[in-house]
Structure formats: C-alpha cells, structure tokens
Scaffold this active site. Structure first.
Site, short mmCIF file in Angstrom:
data_model
loop_
_atom_site.label_atom_id
_atom_site.label_comp_id
_atom_site.label_asym_id
_atom_site.label_seq_id
_atom_site.Cartn_x
_atom_site.Cartn_y
_atom_site.Cartn_z
N GLU A 144 36.79 36.42 31.85
CA GLU A 144 37.64 35.41 31.73
C GLU A 144 37.71 34.47 33.08
O GLU A 144 37.81 33.30 32.72
CB GLU A 144 39.06 35.62 30.93
N HIS A 173 40.25 32.99 63.25
CA HIS A 173 40.25 32.78 61.84
C HIS A 173 41.26 31.63 61.50
O HIS A 173 40.64 30.58 60.95
CB HIS A 173 40.40 34.08 60.82
N HIS A 233 48.31 43.64 24.01
CA HIS A 233 47.48 42.48 23.62
C HIS A 233 48.56 41.26 23.19
O HIS A 233 47.97 40.27 22.99
CB HIS A 233 46.59 42.75 22.52
N HIS A 293 41.67 26.29 60.58
CA HIS A 293 40.60 27.36 60.68
C HIS A 293 39.50 27.00 61.44
O HIS A 293 38.58 26.29 60.83
CB HIS A 293 40.08 27.90 59.10
#
Length: 677
Positions: A416, A268, A478, A33
């Site tokens: 999380e 890029h 869950h 890159h």
C-alpha cells in the site's frame, strides 16, 4: 578567484562551491543539514555536469531527465545545483534558506522551486515517487513513441541515503521496480554510515547491495565518493542498462572536510558552527570569506550541460512538430493530456443507475470506471492486491508489466505504501491520471503518501472500499472506525462517501475534474439500494458536498444528516418520523470538504440555522461531526471497534438501525419514546 582557478580544476571548483554554499546556507539559517551535501557534492556534480538532461529555460519540458533528492534533508545541495545550473533561484534565495516565503525551504517543495521535481523529506518517499516516475516514463513511451519519434526516452535519477534504505516504503518500491524491470531508474545510494543517533551499525547492518541484487537490480559500488572517474564510469554503466533498474552504492563521508565533525552524527542535522565552518573551508582550500562565494568557474562547469539540455529540448520540440504532422491523432492526445484537459464527451459516458436496484458502491465504482475508461485513456491504476474486491480493473486493457508497457492495470502487490508513493510519481508526469485501491482500513499504511499528494496538490484518486464496520465477518482488524476522520483532517484532500450508485457516479466525476488535490472515494462492500432522489439530484448535489435528499413535509422539526450507506438508514427513519408527525429533512453529506467550500448562502439553504435540531448518523468515529450538527445536535456514531459477524448483525449490535435513529430523534426533540414496533 583566479588563484583558486589556477590551483583547482573546474570540477573541483564546482564541487567545493556546492559544498560551501550548503555550509553557508545552514550557518545563515542556524538550522539545516550540512553533512550530507559535503559528502554528496561530488556524485551530484558528476551527474549534473555529465549525464543529466535538463533545461532551466523550460523546467517542465516533458522529456527532461528527472532528478529526485530522496534524501530531502540535503536540500541545500539541490538549491546550490539549481542556482549554478541557471534555474530561477537567485543567490538571494539561497541566503534566505529556511526562511518564510523563500524558495529554499528546509526540504524541497516542487510547488515552490523551479527544478524541484517532487516534494521530499520524509525518507523513502522520493524513491517511491521515482518508481512511479519510471513507470510513467515507460507508459508514455509505449503510448506515444513511434518509429523515428522517440518522444519519451528520459531517465530518472535519485540520490538516496542510509535513512531512505531503512524505510519500509523504499523496500516496497524497490522490490516493485525490480519486478517491473524499470531500466530507466537509477539510484545513487549515499552510504555514509551515519544517522542522527550515530553510526548506522546501531540499527542497520544489512548488505544493501545484496538486497538490491536480490530485487533484480543492476548493482555497482564506488568505494571513494570523491573519485569522479569512478562515479562517471558507474553512472554511464547504469545509464546503459536498459533491462533493470540500477543501484550505485557510493561510499562517502558525512561532513567531508570538517576536521572536528566528519564521519560523526554531529555533522548531520545542525550547523557546523562558525569556527568549524571556517576550519572546513581551510581544510579544503576554500576562502573563509566572503560567505556564499560563487566563482564564475563554478557556473562554467554546468554551462555545457545546460547547453546540451537546451539543444535536446529544442530537438524534442522540433520532433514533436513533425510528429504532429505524421501522427496527428496521437499528437492531439499528447497535447490534451499535457494541458490537463479531459476528453470532450466524457460526461456523456457517465452511467445512471436504476432506482431501487441494490448495489454495493464499490461495484458501482467499477462500472463507472469501465464506462469512462475508453474515453479517458490517461486513466491508469490498480490496487494493492485487492483488484476484484476494490473493483479497480479496467476490462480488456491488459496489465502494465516488464513485458507489456501499454497495459493500464497496475499490479502493486501487497504494498500500500509503495502504491501511494508511486501514484504520486505517475501523477507528476501530467500524462496519466492514476488511481489506487485498497480497503479503507489500509489507508493507514499509505497515509504519508496521501499527505504528500495533498501537499503537492496532485490529482490522485484513491478507491477505498470496505468503508465501514458493515464489511462484516472480517472483524475489527479490517473494519475502519477512525480512518474517515483522519482523512478528512488532511488539507487539500477531498473525501467522498457516496450513498448509492448514482452518488458514486457523481463522485467519480468530481474526482476527475479536480486538479488541486487528491480525492478519496469511500465505498461499501455491502449492497445498498439506489435511492430515487439521487438519480435526479446527485449530479448537482455531490459536487457541492451536500444536498437535500428529502425535504420537510408538514413541519420543520429535525434535520437528519448522513453519509454513505447510513443515508439509507436515515431515509427509513424519516418515513416513520413523518408518519408520527415529525417534520424531517434528510441531507446527504458525501463530502465535508466540498460542502465547506460552498458559499454560506448555499450551506444555510441545506442546513438552515432556524432548524437547530440535527441528528447525524455515520458508522465511524464522531470526531468532526459537531461542526455540522451544532451545539444542540447529536451524532449516532461509533466510540469503539466493531465485531466479526454478518454485517446486518453488526449493525444491530452497534445500534445502527432505523429503530435507534427514531429513538434518538424523538429524544433530541423531547418527545416520548415510540412504542415498540
């Protein structure tokens, strides 16, 4: 080079050296890159030459500033900086960019290259790590700084890209950083407005500066990424801001100087090509030959920064020596943590639980944590808004907050992914042993951070509760099914699913003693009985991953294997099978990874080859179990999702009963089905 030196300033030479080392690295590798380094070089140079505090002679100096290249695809820029700054990264390694066993991999790896603070590449992770680094810095200062001894004053600097800003983990982590007012955190946002697909406007049109202001950050903008004066002023203003994290939006041009590729996606993620590379060098007044040109003036441009860093490091070491005289207890604690040693006598605090008493392993985990916390003050952690459910609170230890930096309980909120990334940053400090809790099902939300912890071999501890469909009424959304198999597939991650309270104690001991990777504890919501045999055997058997919980009596017909709460189930089935004349051994297998690492002799002693009939029971996907049961064995597992009901009803509905285990066992042995009870 004297002609270049005569025509250009040391800053310009240093910046262009960084640019064209990156171009040449990518051309030599024919991958990489080049665009980001061409645009980011001025901000990186300004930071490293003017503000960043580092010492290549001691890359791990505890109070060094941290530099995190969250835009890890721009790794060639970082390697150029490390080389010019005098780290152990010779030019030959730059020539071997992206090659096997080089110190210059495609994305920065902290375990390969001196001076790389954290492994980055998956966008957003570096920024999340940096938030954890800033938290660790604040905790370290609160723990160890004394009047006249500011041992921890370092700052955390980040270069982040448009892609970082799009990732959810960056948003989560930045929101948390603003809430915690982490004033030592500074982010340089490379706003080049190009991604792989093309202009960012294809999918991204928000006002990033306004978003960060809303997070509670100190925000600035530099409209010309080549303006060193403006960059310097903005970075110094950020460094002077102690009450809020800082974001500096820097408007740059990807592929800067490339006549044909500047400001395009073509710059890029692919080499410029030999012709375009040469044209870019001409456009910026750089010699086309030789490649990997490093003028002495470029090294001189970072020499003063290197001297400043070395002087600061020596001053820190001298202060630490005086600190040891005036504050010997705190100094000894600091040395212990930096050495990676656990406090003497910590094992004596490990609780032993009473036989027969029913207790959820999550509850046992909370008791173990609180028994150990006074002896191990480096233990810090919390959960993603599930503290009571995960049993992760350290009693009487306070919360880490904007107002209180000494608290040991970390409140991550419903984040999380950011929690996982921040835990990695905290672990990289070497001063704290972080743990983080959530439901096992939500390990999916933080899996990228878990994977990077394993890649870096960080000793992070995950407390995953509600570990099976037996969590009950919350239902299939869950209830984990595939998560254990997925976690077990991660190299260097040890997964432990203890059968009862005493195995939970032993699992925590394993997690604390591990230094070569993270550990995941999978714990029950429902109560399970404390088995008689675990009190005697768990401390020795759990660290080995598996052990004989109940041995044969009268015959050697069948091995029953299980993990977690299903160990109780097979123990019940064993009693019936023994009464029916079937000789049965029960093996608790809490950790496949630890068991697989044992000598073959030990594994054969637990799972003897002469007893090929094996039945494994686990309320999760069967994937992977046939390694342990063999071609002639069977697995009672789940091949679908769970259901919403009290856990006992879910167990009966899905066939996780002693009756079903007995039926499967007799069928495996070719025996007639037992009579109805």
């Amino acid at each position: 080079m004297t002609e270049i030196a005569a025509a250009q300033s040391l800053d310009r030479i240093g910046i262009d050296t960084l640019r064209f080392l990156a171009v040449d690295m990518v051309e030599a590798a024919q991958s990489g890159h080049p665009g980001a380094p061409l645009g980011q070089a001025p901000m990186a140079w300004a930071l490293w030459s003017r503000l960043l505090r580092f010492d290549p002679d001691d890359p791990g100096w505890p109070d060094r500033d941290r530099f995190v290249l969250s835009a890890g695809h721009a790794s060639a820029l970082l390697y150029g900086l490390l080389h010019l700054a005098g780290f152990d990264l010779p030019l030959e390694e730059l020539r071997r960019f992206r090659q096997l066993e080089s110190k210059t991999p495609g994305h920065p790896e902290n375990f390969l290259t001196a001076g790389v603070e954290t492994t980055t590449g998956p966008l957003g992770q570096g920024l999340g790590n940096a938030v954890g680094m800033a938290m660790a810095r604040e905790m370290a200062a609160a723990t160890f700084n004394r009047d006249g001894f500011p041992l921890f004053t370092h700052r955390v600097w980040v270069i982040a890209s448009d892609g970082d800003m799009m990732e959810g983990v960056a948003s989560e982590a930045s929101s948390l950083a603003g809430h915690l007012r982490l004033g030592c955190l500074n982010v340089l946002y490379d706003d080049n407005r190009i991604t792989i697909d093309g202009p960012t406007e294809l999918a991204f049109s928000e006002d990033v500066v306004a978003r960060y202001a809303a997070y509670g950050w100190h925000v600035q903008s530099v409209e010309d990424g080549n303006d060193l004066g403006a960059l310097d002023a903005a970075m110094r203003a950020a460094a002077a801001e102690s009450g809020r994290p800082s974001l500096i939006r820097v408007r740059t041009h990807i592929g800067y100087g490339s006549p044909g590729k500047q400001d395009t996606a073509d710059a890029h993620g692919a080499p410029l090509g030999s012709d375009e590379a040469a044209a870019t060098k001409r456009a910026l007044g750089w010699p086309e030959e030789p490649p990997f040109l490093v003028p002495e003036e470029a090294r001189q441009g970072l020499a003063a920064a290197r001297r400043r860093g070395a002087e600061a490091r020596r001053g820190w070491q001298q202060a630490r020596e005086r600190y040891a005289q005036e504050h010997p207890q705190a100094a000894a604690e600091l040395a212990r943590r930096l050495d990676g040693r656990l406090a003497e006598g910590w094992r004596e605090r490990l609780p032993r639980f009473e036989e027969g008493k029913a207790m959820a392993t999550r509850a046992a985990s909370g008791k173990v944590l609180n028994a150990l916390a006074p002896a191990l003050p480096e233990l810090v952690g919390g959960s993603a808004d599930l503290t009571e459910s995960n049993q992760t609170l350290i009693a009487d230890s306070g919360d880490f907050s904007a107002a209180e930096r000494a608290g040991r309980n970390l409140r991550f909120g419903v984040r999380e992914h950011a929690m996982g990334s921040a835990l990695n940053g905290i672990a990289l400090s070497r001063l704290f042993r972080p743990y983080g809790g959530t439901f096992l099902i939500f390990s999916d939300y933080m899996r990228p951070a878990i994977r990077l912890a394993a890649l870096m071999r960080l000793p992070v501890i995950y407390v995953f509760t509600h570990d099976s469909v037996f969590l009950g009424e919350d239902g299939p959304t869950h209830q984990p099914v595939s998560q254990l198999a997925g976690l077990r597939a991660v190299p260097h991650l040890a997964v432990l699913r203890p059968a009862d309270a005493n195995e939970t104690t032993a699992a925590w001991a394993v997690a604390l003693e591990r230094r070569d990777g993270p550990t995941a504890l999978a714990l029950t919501r429902q109560k399970v009985p404390t088995l008689a045999a675990t009190a005697e055997r768990a401390a020795e058997g759990v660290p080995r991953g598996g052990y004989v919980l109940a041995d044969w009596q009268g015959g050697e017909d069948l091995v029953l294997l299980a993990t977690g709460s299903e160990v109780q189930l097979v123990m019940e089935a064993r009693e019936r099978l023994q009464r029916e004349g079937v000789g049965t051994r029960v093996v608790s297998l809490p950790s496949w990874e630890l068991f697989a690492a044992q000598p073959q002799e030990y594994r054969d002693s637990v799972l003897p080859p002469r007893a090929p009939r094996r039945l494994a029971v686990e309320a999760a996907a069967a994937l992977g179990w046939h390694r342990w049961v063999g071609a002639q064995g069977e697995v009672l597992a789940l091949d679908g999702f769970g259901a919403s009901a009290p856990w006992q009803e879910v167990a009966r509905h899905l066939g996780f009963t002693a009756d079903e285990v007995v039926r499967r066992a007799r069928s495996l042995l070719g025996l007639p089905a037992p009579p109805d009870p």
